[in-house]
Design a protein around this motif. Structure first.
Motif, PDB file in Angstrom:
ATOM      1  N   GLN A 146       2.400  21.118   7.472  1.00  0.00           N
ATOM      2  CA  GLN A 146       1.491  20.013   7.764  1.00  0.00           C
ATOM      3  C   GLN A 146       1.732  18.883   6.761  1.00  0.00           C
ATOM      4  O   GLN A 146       0.846  18.471   6.033  1.00  0.00           O
ATOM      5  CB  GLN A 146       0.043  20.506   7.736  1.00  0.00           C
ATOM      6  N   LEU A 147       2.964  18.410   6.751  1.00  0.00           N
ATOM      7  CA  LEU A 147       3.357  17.325   5.849  1.00  0.00           C
ATOM      8  C   LEU A 147       3.270  15.983   6.571  1.00  0.00           C
ATOM      9  O   LEU A 147       3.307  15.922   7.798  1.00  0.00           O
ATOM     10  CB  LEU A 147       4.780  17.549   5.344  1.00  0.00           C
ATOM     11  N   PHE A 148       3.178  14.913   5.792  1.00  0.00           N
ATOM     12  CA  PHE A 148       3.147  13.555   6.335  1.00  0.00           C
ATOM     13  C   PHE A 148       4.567  12.998   6.260  1.00  0.00           C
ATOM     14  O   PHE A 148       5.013  12.541   5.207  1.00  0.00           O
ATOM     15  CB  PHE A 148       2.165  12.687   5.551  1.00  0.00           C
ATOM     16  N   THR A 149       5.269  13.053   7.384  1.00  0.00           N
ATOM     17  CA  THR A 149       6.686  12.678   7.375  1.00  0.00           C
ATOM     18  C   THR A 149       6.888  11.181   7.152  1.00  0.00           C
ATOM     19  O   THR A 149       7.985  10.759   6.799  1.00  0.00           O
ATOM     20  CB  THR A 149       7.354  13.095   8.697  1.00  0.00           C
ATOM     21  N   GLY A 150       5.844  10.366   7.345  1.00  0.00           N
ATOM     22  CA  GLY A 150       5.972   8.940   7.100  1.00  0.00           C
ATOM     23  C   GLY A 150       5.785   8.544   5.648  1.00  0.00           C
ATOM     24  O   GLY A 150       5.938   7.367   5.298  1.00  0.00           O
ATOM     25  N   LEU A 151       5.471   9.514   4.784  1.00  0.00           N
ATOM     26  CA  LEU A 151       5.263   9.255   3.366  1.00  0.00           C
ATOM     27  C   LEU A 151       6.416   9.840   2.562  1.00  0.00           C
ATOM     28  O   LEU A 151       7.136  10.728   3.022  1.00  0.00           O
ATOM     29  CB  LEU A 151       3.949   9.882   2.884  1.00  0.00           C
ATOM     30  N   SER A 152       6.562   9.355   1.343  1.00  0.00           N
ATOM     31  CA  SER A 152       7.562   9.922   0.451  1.00  0.00           C
ATOM     32  C   SER A 152       7.119  11.308  -0.003  1.00  0.00           C
ATOM     33  O   SER A 152       5.968  11.720   0.184  1.00  0.00           O
ATOM     34  CB  SER A 152       7.751   9.029  -0.769  1.00  0.00           C
ATOM     35  N   ALA A 156      12.114  10.399  -2.418  1.00  0.00           N
ATOM     36  CA  ALA A 156      12.840  10.558  -1.150  1.00  0.00           C
ATOM     37  C   ALA A 156      11.873  10.685   0.019  1.00  0.00           C
ATOM     38  O   ALA A 156      10.685  10.982  -0.151  1.00  0.00           O
ATOM     39  CB  ALA A 156      13.736  11.796  -1.212  1.00  0.00           C
ATOM     40  N   GLU A 157      12.374  10.466   1.227  1.00  0.00           N
ATOM     41  CA  GLU A 157      11.595  10.708   2.432  1.00  0.00           C
ATOM     42  C   GLU A 157      11.571  12.203   2.715  1.00  0.00           C
ATOM     43  O   GLU A 157      12.536  12.924   2.432  1.00  0.00           O
ATOM     44  CB  GLU A 157      12.214   9.960   3.617  1.00  0.00           C
ATOM     45  N   VAL A 158      10.466  12.648   3.276  1.00  0.00           N
ATOM     46  CA  VAL A 158      10.310  14.069   3.568  1.00  0.00           C
ATOM     47  C   VAL A 158      11.430  14.575   4.473  1.00  0.00           C
ATOM     48  O   VAL A 158      11.894  15.718   4.336  1.00  0.00           O
ATOM     49  CB  VAL A 158       8.930  14.336   4.207  1.00  0.00           C
ATOM     50  N   GLN A 159      11.900  13.731   5.389  1.00  0.00           N
ATOM     51  CA  GLN A 159      12.943  14.149   6.332  1.00  0.00           C
ATOM     52  C   GLN A 159      14.221  14.577   5.632  1.00  0.00           C
ATOM     53  O   GLN A 159      15.033  15.311   6.212  1.00  0.00           O
ATOM     54  CB  GLN A 159      13.263  13.015   7.321  1.00  0.00           C
ATOM     55  N   ARG A 160      14.433  14.153   4.375  1.00  0.00           N
ATOM     56  CA  ARG A 160      15.645  14.529   3.654  1.00  0.00           C
ATOM     57  C   ARG A 160      15.608  15.977   3.177  1.00  0.00           C
ATOM     58  O   ARG A 160      16.642  16.539   2.803  1.00  0.00           O
ATOM     59  CB  ARG A 160      15.846  13.616   2.442  1.00  0.00           C
ATOM     60  N   LEU A 161      14.424  16.574   3.133  1.00  0.00           N
ATOM     61  CA  LEU A 161      14.282  17.921   2.601  1.00  0.00           C
ATOM     62  C   LEU A 161      14.643  18.966   3.644  1.00  0.00           C
ATOM     63  O   LEU A 161      14.373  18.804   4.837  1.00  0.00           O
ATOM     64  CB  LEU A 161      12.841  18.155   2.133  1.00  0.00           C
ATOM     65  N   LEU A 205       7.385  21.849  -1.214  1.00  0.00           N
ATOM     66  CA  LEU A 205       6.573  20.641  -1.266  1.00  0.00           C
ATOM     67  C   LEU A 205       5.118  20.947  -0.909  1.00  0.00           C
ATOM     68  O   LEU A 205       4.190  20.421  -1.543  1.00  0.00           O
ATOM     69  CB  LEU A 205       7.143  19.580  -0.321  1.00  0.00           C
ATOM     70  N   GLU A 206       4.908  21.796   0.080  1.00  0.00           N
ATOM     71  CA  GLU A 206       3.544  22.179   0.450  1.00  0.00           C
ATOM     72  C   GLU A 206       2.826  22.848  -0.722  1.00  0.00           C
ATOM     73  O   GLU A 206       1.633  22.623  -0.949  1.00  0.00           O
ATOM     74  CB  GLU A 206       3.570  23.118   1.645  1.00  0.00           C
TER      75      GLU A 206
END
Length: 258
Positions: A89-95, A148-153, A161-162
């Motif tokens: 449940q991460l916010f992919t639009g945030l760093s 970094a952007e979450v999508q990079r992980l 990260l959670e």
């Protein structure tokens, strides 16, 4: 050992289904407890009760001597209990670092006006919170990815990260719901190192996990559930030798338990 978290006779019913039936156990600071059992045994329901998503029909949950029964999830988080979820449940639009800062919200003291107008108190608190978020990312091995952007992980890095986000609320107890789901064994081993590091800092942890190699090598104690009831409690060695647990969860034989 003094109990930090006390779970006493928890009962939760959905319609005609009793999901939890008199579950009790305790957890001390600096202790890792594994919660195991087959699908539908009540593990996630219990975590939802502890974190305030569900209110039990009976029983009591106390954290540091204070009752959590009937409190909203944000109140329970502020009291010192944080959790991760099975589904990310991460916010992919945030760093990455901003995702961690979301978990810090319940601890911020500056008021709404201060945040709108950017007063000195707000700026100082924001800077301190941001540094703490970076420190937590470093703790879980993601310091390099703060901006970094979450999508990079990778999937496994998002799991870490959670955990960092949950830690941002300064919990006394951390609940992890299947943290190894989707991870390779190497990633699971890395995660075990992170959780053990948290234990040495005095954090109490409850882990729901089906990866029994991960559980048996990590936890101090295990509570086993089946059909909403506690069927075993003890050290990993004791649970491995418990016939009721072996039959219910580990494949019905002592070989499966190993």
């Amino acid at each position: 050992m003094t109990a930090l978290l006390e779970i006493a006779d928890i009962r939760k019913v959905f319609g005609g289904l009793t999901a939890l039936d008199g579950v009790s156990f305790t957890l001390a600071s600096g202790q890792i407890l594994g919660l195991v059992g087959p699908n539908g045994s009540g593990k996630s329901t219990l975590l939802n009760v502890l974190s305030g998503i569900y209110t039990p029909e009976a029983g009591e949950v106390r954290l540091a001597g204070q009752s959590l029964r009937g409190r909203a999830p944000h109140q329970i988080a502020k009291a010192g209990l944080a959790r991760s979820f099975q589904n990310q449940q991460l916010f992919t639009g945030l760093s990455v670092v901003d995702n961690v800062l979301v978990g810090r919200a319940c601890r911020l003291q500056a008021g709404v006006l201060a945040s709108i107008f950017g007063g000195l108190a707000f700026r100082r608190e924001e800077a301190a919170a941001r540094q703490q978020a970076v420190d937590l990312l470093t703790l879980v091995g993601l310091g390099w990815a703060a901006e970094a952007e979450v999508q990079r992980l990778s999937y496994g890095q998002r799991r870490l990260l959670e955990i960092a986000r949950a830690l941002a609320s300064d919990p006394k107890v951390l609940l992890l719901d299947e943290p190894c789901a989707g991870l390779s064994q190497a990633e699971a081993d890395d995660l075990a190192v992170v959780i053990t590091r948290l234990k040495t800092q005095g954090l109490a942890v409850i882990v729901i996990e089906h990866n029994m190699r991960f559980v048996m090598g990590l936890v101090d104690r295990i509570v086993a559930l089946n059909f909403g009831q506690k069927i075993g409690e003890g050290t990993p060695a004791e649970i491995r030798a418990n016939p009721a647990v072996v039959a219910a969860y580990l494949g019905g034989s002592s070989r499966a338990a190993h």
